[in-house]
Design a protein around this motif. Structure first.
Motif, PDB file in Angstrom:
ATOM      1  N   THR A 141       1.230  -1.504  -0.132  1.00  0.00           N
ATOM      2  CA  THR A 141       0.046   0.060   0.084  1.00  0.00           C
ATOM      3  C   THR A 141       0.671   1.292  -0.022  1.00  0.00           C
ATOM      4  O   THR A 141       0.762   2.357  -0.939  1.00  0.00           O
ATOM      5  N   CYS A 145       1.003   4.319  -2.965  1.00  0.00           N
ATOM      6  CA  CYS A 145       0.691   6.025  -2.675  1.00  0.00           C
ATOM      7  C   CYS A 145       1.979   6.327  -3.656  1.00  0.00           C
ATOM      8  O   CYS A 145       1.747   7.254  -4.170  1.00  0.00           O
ATOM      9  N   VAL A 170       0.714   0.800   6.689  1.00  0.00           N
ATOM     10  CA  VAL A 170       0.331   2.334   5.837  1.00  0.00           C
ATOM     11  C   VAL A 170       1.516   3.070   6.672  1.00  0.00           C
ATOM     12  O   VAL A 170       2.618   3.805   5.960  1.00  0.00           O
ATOM     13  N   CYS A 208      -4.330   8.192   5.732  1.00  0.00           N
ATOM     14  CA  CYS A 208      -4.194   6.967   6.391  1.00  0.00           C
ATOM     15  C   CYS A 208      -4.564   6.605   7.741  1.00  0.00           C
ATOM     16  O   CYS A 208      -4.020   6.112   8.672  1.00  0.00           O
ATOM     17  N   VAL A 229      -5.884   6.951   0.909  1.00  0.00           N
ATOM     18  CA  VAL A 229      -5.332   5.903   1.025  1.00  0.00           C
ATOM     19  C   VAL A 229      -6.971   4.656   1.802  1.00  0.00           C
ATOM     20  O   VAL A 229      -7.073   3.820   1.682  1.00  0.00           O
ATOM     21  N   GLY A 263      -6.248   1.227  -3.493  1.00  0.00           N
ATOM     22  CA  GLY A 263      -6.422  -0.259  -3.699  1.00  0.00           C
ATOM     23  C   GLY A 263      -6.266  -0.450  -5.070  1.00  0.00           C
ATOM     24  O   GLY A 263      -5.697  -1.883  -5.022  1.00  0.00           O
ATOM     25  N   THR A 266      -2.434  -0.952  -5.873  1.00  0.00           N
ATOM     26  CA  THR A 266      -2.344  -1.997  -4.303  1.00  0.00           C
ATOM     27  C   THR A 266      -1.139  -3.527  -5.297  1.00  0.00           C
ATOM     28  O   THR A 266      -0.147  -3.653  -5.123  1.00  0.00           O
TER      29      THR A 266
END
Ligand code: NAP
Length: 283
Positions: A141, A145, A170, A208, A229, A263, A266
């Motif tokens: 994750t 980003c 995260v 996050c 996130v 997502g 990811t």
């Protein structure tokens, strides 16, 4: 009106590159392979497994599914991981967590060799993120980003970044990754005083938090880049990020959508790590 940093655009570019790299590996007789280790039958694990398998196969990465019963003992998981560690035809291992409560999760996750730890779950991989040693992989994750920021050419050097959230999966790793790219990073959390003022200071905001639409107009200012996130599921099944996108859209320069943002990227990062693991193992 903010630019929407769509995950699909990043995924398309990434998948194209990965498919070419997989071709090169296959030409050398190497089939990059992901093993997915699942314990029990949790619905969200199964749906992530399906999504990851589809994405892997799309770029030519093979997937092997290993499913153990919910009642498995710690020793059985350790044995499964030892087998995967020793299997040279497996390059990366994804293990779903949380594991059932009776299993010693710390022992199990740290049994994986960092070379195959494509989701950065071992202490050694995390140490690699913090110490910049290049051992193992960063969790997917925070890597997603960074992938988004890079794809859209967002300048980080010398910029102020605020990460809201300090979890080990995260917040903390993404803060270290931004720092490694020469951003000036603040990490905010539930005890941060005057959060709106802290967040307004930032050029780049990474939310996050795990609280639907918590970051609103009072936290934001024109010119900011916002990476959302959060994945928060409402009672009616709809998804919301940690940022109030409707409010943010009229204020900031750019924002990732939810769903369809971090997502989405990811899963592709997971596959990217498998390809990198295969490249490193066969150099
Ligand atoms: P987490 O472990 O619950 O951590 C949340 C963090 O937010 C904590 O550090 C907490 O501070 C902080 N926080 C909570 N309330 C706050 C508030 N009112 N003000 C400021 N900070 C606050 O969550 P996580 O695992 O990091 O996940 C965060 C979000 O990302 C969730 O929505 C999750 O679903 C999502 N997520 C998305 C992906 C993806 O692929 N897109 C992957 C993983 C997670 P304290 O430390 O002080 O408690």
């Amino acid at each position: 009106m903010a630019t929407i940093l769509k995950g699909a655009t990043v995924v398309e570019a990434l998948d194209e590159r990965l498919a070419a790299e997989v071709e090169e590996l296959k030409a050398r007789g190497i089939e990059p392979t992901l093993a997915i280790l699942r314990v029990g039958e949790r619905g969200d694990d199964i749906s992530y497994e399906r999504g990851a398998t589809r994405r892997a196969e799309k770029v030519g990465v093979a997937v092997r599914q290993i499913t153990l019963p919910e009642t498995s003992a710690t020793e059985e998981l350790l044995a499964a991981i030892a087998k995967l560690n020793a299997d040279a035809s497996v390059h990366g291992v994804l293990m779903f967590r949380p594991l059932p409560k009776h299993i010693d999760e710390e022992l199990v996750r740290n049994a994986l060799v960092p070379q195959k730890d494509i989701d950065g779950i071992t202490d050694l991989s995390l140490a690699g993120v913090f110490a910049d040693t290049g051992k193992g992989f960063a969790p997917c994750t925070p890597s997603a980003c960074m992938e988004i920021l890079d794809y859209f050419d967002i300048e980080l050097r010398g910029k102020k970044a605020v990460v809201i959230g300090r979890s080990l999966v995260v917040g903390k790793p993404v803060a270290m990754m931004l720092l490694a790219r020469h951003a000036t990073v603040s990490i905010a959390h539930s005890r941060t005083e005057n959060l709106p003022a802290v967040v307004r200071e930032a050029d780049v905001v990474v939310a996050c938090v795990g609280r639907a639409k918590m970051v609103g107009a009072e936290h934001l200012r024109p010119g900011q880049i916002v990476i959302d996130v959060g994945i928060n599921v409402a009672a009616d099944g709809t998804l919301a990020g940690d940022v109030d996108t409707d409010a943010a859209r009229d204020i900031v320069a750019a924002i990732t959508p939810v769903p369809g943002g971090v997502g989405t990227v990811t899963t592709s990062v997971l596959i990217k790590h498998v390809v990198e693991a295969a490249q490193k193992a066969t150099r």
